[in-house]
Write an enzyme that holds these catalytic residues in place. Structure first.
Site, short mmCIF file in Angstrom:
data_model
loop_
_atom_site.label_atom_id
_atom_site.label_comp_id
_atom_site.label_asym_id
_atom_site.label_seq_id
_atom_site.Cartn_x
_atom_site.Cartn_y
_atom_site.Cartn_z
N HIS A 248 0.84 -1.21 0.00
CA HIS A 248 0.00 0.00 0.00
C HIS A 248 0.87 1.25 0.00
O HIS A 248 0.35 2.36 0.21
CB HIS A 248 -0.88 0.03 1.26
N ARG B 210 -9.05 2.82 -7.25
CA ARG B 210 -10.50 2.73 -7.15
C ARG B 210 -11.00 4.14 -6.85
O ARG B 210 -10.30 4.93 -6.23
CB ARG B 210 -10.86 1.81 -5.98
N SER C 197 -15.56 1.70 1.78
CA SER C 197 -15.09 0.35 2.04
C SER C 197 -14.14 0.31 3.23
O SER C 197 -14.19 -0.62 4.06
CB SER C 197 -14.39 -0.18 0.78
N TYR D 5 -10.12 -0.49 -10.56
CA TYR D 5 -11.03 -1.45 -9.92
C TYR D 5 -12.33 -1.54 -10.72
O TYR D 5 -12.87 -2.62 -10.95
CB TYR D 5 -11.30 -0.97 -8.49
N PHE E 43 -15.91 -11.32 -8.33
CA PHE E 43 -15.88 -10.92 -6.93
C PHE E 43 -16.66 -11.92 -6.07
O PHE E 43 -16.23 -12.29 -4.98
CB PHE E 43 -16.44 -9.50 -6.75
N GLN E 44 -17.79 -12.38 -6.60
CA GLN E 44 -18.63 -13.32 -5.84
C GLN E 44 -17.89 -14.64 -5.61
O GLN E 44 -17.93 -15.21 -4.52
CB GLN E 44 -19.96 -13.56 -6.56
N LYS F 298 -18.62 -6.39 -0.22
CA LYS F 298 -19.68 -6.19 -1.22
C LYS F 298 -19.12 -6.10 -2.62
O LYS F 298 -19.66 -6.63 -3.57
CB LYS F 298 -20.42 -4.88 -0.90
#
Length: 304
Positions: free
Chosen positions: A119, A141, A149, A204, A240-241, A261
């Protein structure tokens, strides 16, 4: 491989255990003017960071917190495994600035290609990354979803101290008083290097919109040559799921918080009109007219 996964989850659990009972004030310490989480980083580790000997074939993944880099790590791990049948070793915390100072010595034993996630701002990266010309993939993002988030992560992750309200978090986020400092400082630093050799910036929102095309682009950048079928199957496994469904297996107790999410536009559930205006003004001051600013498509993703 199961041993690797267990060791990695054990490392995450150690960080969470250190967070137990801490206040927000205790959580952060400052190094060279930037706040970092004391449970994952230390002055000694930062001082040792330049001992990291990067290799030319290292895969360097950069993002500000909560921009999707854990998702990116999953995609790259699958890409490496699919094209070379070797599974990346994950016994260390993947973030180079997190862990104990001896980790850089242990990392010498990790077979190539290694995934080095971070990061950190451009100026804080170990010099050997540039000297040895490792390729750097930078993920961004939109700042409003990033803030939303980050807030939910803080208030949902087991043991991590919570903010009393969204308003309190927003104020700290805008003042750069959260872990890894200011989103906008991070963005401004990387914006200057968006066209450097061996550097590629992706969004993103583009991953969300067309994962197959993004996987192809990432593979080409790092010099992998998967077939069209392999690209499609990696993308299918990396929605993502799909990643969220396996998050507990890959990341343990914190998995469901890391992959919460993953939607675009979730900020609309939190931001007040005054907060919208404050962030719009900050974006304008820091990034308007830059190539990174254009890539972020702020008007598309950050206007109510």
């Amino acid at each position: 491989m199961a041993e690797d996964k267990k060791a990695f989850i054990d490392e995450i659990n150690k960080v969470l255990a250190k967070s137990e009972g801490l206040t927000l004030k205790d959580l952060l310490f400052s190094y060279q003017g930037t706040p970092y989480p004391a449970v994952a980083c230390s002055v000694e580790t930062f001082q040792a960071l330049d001992n990291l000997e990067a290799r030319r074939d290292d895969i360097v993944l950069v993002s500000y917190p909560k921009c999707g880099v854990n998702w990116l790590i999953q995609i790259l791990s699958d890409l490496i495994f699919t094209t070379s049948q070797s599974k990346p070793v994950s016994m260390e915390l993947p973030f180079i600035e997190c862990g104990d100072p001896d980790k850089y010595e242990r990392m010498k034993q990790i077979p190539s290609p290694r995934i080095l996630a971070t990061h950190l701002n451009y100026d804080c990266l170990p010099k050997s990354i540039f000297k040895n010309k490792a390729k750097i993939l930078v993920l961004f993002r939109n700042p409003k979803d990033t803030a939303a988030s980050f807030f939910h992560f803080h208030n949902n992750a087991p043991s991590v101290p919570s903010y009393s309200s969204w308003d309190e978090f927003f104020s700290e986020f805008m003042n750069g008083k959260v872990g890894w400092g200011s989103y906008f400082d991070h963005a401004v630093t990387w914006s200057k290097h968006i066209e450097d050799e061996n550097t590629m910036v992706i969004m993103y929102e583009d991953l969300k919109e067309n994962l197959t095309a993004s996987v192809k682009q990432i593979a080409e950048f790092f010099g992998f040559s998967p077939t069209a079928e392999q690209i499609q199957s990696i993308a299918d496994r990396a929605t993502f799921q799909a990643v969220k469904d396996k998050a507990q297996e890959t990341h343990g107790i914190v998995g469901s918080t890391l992959f919460r999410k993953g939607v675009v536009g979730d900020w609309k559930n939190l931001f007040t009109e005054a907060q919208n205006q404050e962030m719009d003004a900050k974006f304008k001051a820091c990034l308007e007219g830059t190539k990174l600013g254009a890539k972020l498509k702020y008007d598309v993703y950050c206007k109510a």
